[in-house]
Design a protein around this motif. Structure first.
Motif, PDB file in Angstrom:
ATOM      1  N   GLY A  52       9.880   7.811 -10.495  1.00 14.01           N
ATOM      2  CA  GLY A  52       9.176   7.371  -9.296  1.00 14.01           C
ATOM      3  C   GLY A  52       8.030   6.421  -9.567  1.00 14.01           C
ATOM      4  N   ALA A  53       7.272   6.680 -10.612  1.00 12.16           N
ATOM      5  CA  ALA A  53       6.129   5.816 -10.927  1.00 12.16           C
ATOM      6  C   ALA A  53       6.592   4.448 -11.429  1.00 12.16           C
ATOM      7  N   CYS A  54       7.541   4.436 -12.351  1.00  9.66           N
ATOM      8  CA  CYS A  54       8.021   3.155 -12.896  1.00  9.66           C
ATOM      9  C   CYS A  54       8.746   2.338 -11.821  1.00  9.66           C
ATOM     10  N   SER A  55       9.565   2.982 -11.017  1.00 10.31           N
ATOM     11  CA  SER A  55      10.298   2.269  -9.964  1.00 10.31           C
ATOM     12  C   SER A  55       9.337   1.633  -8.970  1.00 10.31           C
ATOM     13  N   ALA A  56       8.344   2.383  -8.518  1.00 11.78           N
ATOM     14  CA  ALA A  56       7.361   1.836  -7.580  1.00 11.78           C
ATOM     15  C   ALA A  56       6.535   0.745  -8.255  1.00 11.78           C
ATOM     16  N   GLY A  57       6.180   0.964  -9.506  1.00 14.60           N
ATOM     17  CA  GLY A  57       5.417  -0.044 -10.245  1.00 14.60           C
ATOM     18  C   GLY A  57       6.177  -1.351 -10.374  1.00 14.60           C
ATOM     19  N   LEU A  58       7.465  -1.262 -10.668  1.00 15.61           N
ATOM     20  CA  LEU A  58       8.286  -2.469 -10.767  1.00 15.61           C
ATOM     21  C   LEU A  58       8.362  -3.191  -9.431  1.00 15.61           C
ATOM     22  N   GLU A  59       8.430  -2.433  -8.353  1.00 15.74           N
ATOM     23  CA  GLU A  59       8.459  -3.042  -7.019  1.00 15.74           C
ATOM     24  C   GLU A  59       7.151  -3.780  -6.746  1.00 15.74           C
ATOM     25  N   ILE A  60       6.047  -3.185  -7.129  1.00 16.71           N
ATOM     26  CA  ILE A  60       4.747  -3.841  -6.956  1.00 16.71           C
ATOM     27  C   ILE A  60       4.679  -5.100  -7.805  1.00 16.71           C
ATOM     28  N   LEU A  61       5.128  -5.016  -9.052  1.00 13.47           N
ATOM     29  CA  LEU A  61       5.090  -6.202  -9.919  1.00 13.47           C
ATOM     30  C   LEU A  61       5.957  -7.347  -9.368  1.00 13.47           C
ATOM     31  N   ALA A  62       7.048  -6.997  -8.733  1.00 13.12           N
ATOM     32  CA  ALA A  62       7.912  -8.027  -8.155  1.00 13.12           C
ATOM     33  C   ALA A  62       7.210  -8.785  -7.029  1.00 13.12           C
ATOM     34  N   HIS A  63       6.167  -8.182  -6.498  1.00 12.44           N
ATOM     35  CA  HIS A  63       5.442  -8.791  -5.385  1.00 12.44           C
ATOM     36  C   HIS A  63       3.943  -8.989  -5.727  1.00 12.44           C
ATOM     37  N   LYS A  64       3.653  -9.093  -7.014  1.00 13.45           N
ATOM     38  CA  LYS A  64       2.238  -9.166  -7.400  1.00 13.45           C
ATOM     39  C   LYS A  64       1.538 -10.404  -6.836  1.00 13.45           C
ATOM     40  N   ASN A  65       2.277 -11.480  -6.627  1.00 12.91           N
ATOM     41  CA  ASN A  65       1.643 -12.668  -6.051  1.00 12.91           C
ATOM     42  C   ASN A  65       1.142 -12.394  -4.639  1.00 12.91           C
ATOM     43  N   ASP A  66       1.815 -11.505  -3.914  1.00  9.70           N
ATOM     44  CA  ASP A  66       1.359 -11.113  -2.582  1.00  9.70           C
ATOM     45  C   ASP A  66       0.019 -10.375  -2.664  1.00  9.70           C
TER      46      ASP A  66
ATOM     47  N   LYS B  73       0.844  -1.197   0.000  1.00  8.61           N
ATOM     48  CA  LYS B  73       0.000   0.000   0.000  1.00  8.61           C
ATOM     49  C   LYS B  73       0.880   1.249   0.000  1.00  8.61           C
ATOM     50  N   ALA B  74       1.912   1.262   0.828  1.00  5.55           N
ATOM     51  CA  ALA B  74       2.819   2.413   0.871  1.00  5.55           C
ATOM     52  C   ALA B  74       3.511   2.621  -0.476  1.00  5.55           C
ATOM     53  N   THR B  75       3.877   1.528  -1.136  1.00  8.89           N
ATOM     54  CA  THR B  75       4.513   1.627  -2.456  1.00  8.89           C
ATOM     55  C   THR B  75       3.528   2.158  -3.487  1.00  8.89           C
ATOM     56  N   ALA B  76       2.287   1.702  -3.411  1.00 11.93           N
ATOM     57  CA  ALA B  76       1.258   2.207  -4.324  1.00 11.93           C
ATOM     58  C   ALA B  76       1.015   3.697  -4.092  1.00 11.93           C
ATOM     59  N   GLU B  77       1.020   4.118  -2.844  1.00 10.24           N
ATOM     60  CA  GLU B  77       0.849   5.540  -2.528  1.00 10.24           C
ATOM     61  C   GLU B  77       2.024   6.360  -3.061  1.00 10.24           C
ATOM     62  N   LYS B  78       3.213   5.800  -2.957  1.00  9.09           N
ATOM     63  CA  LYS B  78       4.407   6.457  -3.499  1.00  9.09           C
ATOM     64  C   LYS B  78       4.280   6.601  -5.022  1.00  9.09           C
TER      65      LYS B  78
ATOM     66  N   GLN C 220      -5.437   3.798  -6.688  1.00 11.94           N
ATOM     67  CA  GLN C 220      -6.301   4.293  -5.614  1.00 11.94           C
ATOM     68  C   GLN C 220      -7.490   3.366  -5.408  1.00 11.94           C
ATOM     69  N   LYS C 221      -8.007   2.817  -6.500  1.00  7.83           N
ATOM     70  CA  LYS C 221      -9.114   1.863  -6.398  1.00  7.83           C
ATOM     71  C   LYS C 221      -8.677   0.649  -5.576  1.00  7.83           C
ATOM     72  N   TRP C 222      -7.456   0.157  -5.836  1.00  7.59           N
ATOM     73  CA  TRP C 222      -6.965  -0.980  -5.060  1.00  7.59           C
ATOM     74  C   TRP C 222      -6.812  -0.587  -3.593  1.00  7.59           C
ATOM     75  N   ILE C 223      -6.198   0.544  -3.324  1.00  3.14           N
ATOM     76  CA  ILE C 223      -6.016   0.997  -1.943  1.00  3.14           C
ATOM     77  C   ILE C 223      -7.365   1.077  -1.226  1.00  3.14           C
ATOM     78  N   ASP C 224      -8.348   1.663  -1.893  1.00  3.59           N
ATOM     79  CA  ASP C 224      -9.674   1.818  -1.295  1.00  3.59           C
ATOM     80  C   ASP C 224     -10.382   0.479  -1.083  1.00  3.59           C
ATOM     81  N   SER C 225      -9.992  -0.537  -1.835  1.00  2.15           N
ATOM     82  CA  SER C 225     -10.667  -1.845  -1.752  1.00  2.15           C
ATOM     83  C   SER C 225     -10.022  -2.798  -0.747  1.00  2.15           C
ATOM     84  N   ILE C 226      -8.894  -2.425  -0.171  1.00  4.61           N
ATOM     85  CA  ILE C 226      -8.195  -3.328   0.747  1.00  4.61           C
ATOM     86  C   ILE C 226      -9.146  -3.773   1.858  1.00  4.61           C
ATOM     87  N   GLY C 227      -9.219  -5.082   2.025  1.00  6.32           N
ATOM     88  CA  GLY C 227     -10.083  -5.664   3.048  1.00  6.32           C
ATOM     89  C   GLY C 227     -11.493  -5.962   2.574  1.00  6.32           C
ATOM     90  N   SER C 228     -11.802  -5.608   1.337  1.00  3.99           N
ATOM     91  CA  SER C 228     -13.153  -5.837   0.812  1.00  3.99           C
ATOM     92  C   SER C 228     -13.153  -6.998  -0.178  1.00  3.99           C
TER      93      SER C 228
END
Length: 115
Positions: free
Chosen positions: A98-112, A7-12, A28-36
């Motif tokens: 910043g966007a690509c770097s954070a995006g790559l970090e998210i993709l590296a953990h997409k299974n999570d 979530k912090a990486t997505a916010e970044k 933002q849609k994903w962040i807002d949906s966490i837990g739903s």
């Protein structure tokens, strides 16, 4: 990577000036949906958008040397082009904004995200 860290990486990513409107919306849609019940489908949408938006290094270099970049960055365009060239020379495969770097970090953990 924990969901809190993702979530912090997505916010970044959302906060990066280089993040496009479509990716900001999906993240933002994903962040807002966490837990739903919609969380996994929102995560899939965000992942697909990241994969579509991340700039490969050759695209970055081409843009950095374009007239559009010169108009956009003015006096800083030469430095931007030099940075892109050096990034490619170093073996980078993608843009390091910043966007690509954070995006790559998210993709590296997409299974999570899809658990």
């Amino acid at each position: 990577m924990t969901k809190k860290e993702l979530k912090a990486t997505a916010e970044k990513m959302i906060g990066a000036p280089s993040c496009c409107a479509g990716l900001k919306e999906k993240a933002q849609k994903w962040i807002d949906s966490i837990g739903s019940a919609e969380e996994k489908s929102a995560a899939k949408e965000m992942i697909e958008e990241i994969e579509a938006d991340i700039t490969p290094i050759d695209g970055l270099v081409a843009f950095a040397h374009s007239e559009q970049a010169k108009k956009m960055f003015g006096a800083g365009a030469e430095g931007f082009a030099k940075h892109a060239d050096e990034l490619k020379k170093s073996g980078a495969k993608y843009c390091d904004c910043g966007a690509c770097s954070a995006g790559l970090e998210i993709l590296a953990h997409k299974n999570d995200l899809l658990k």
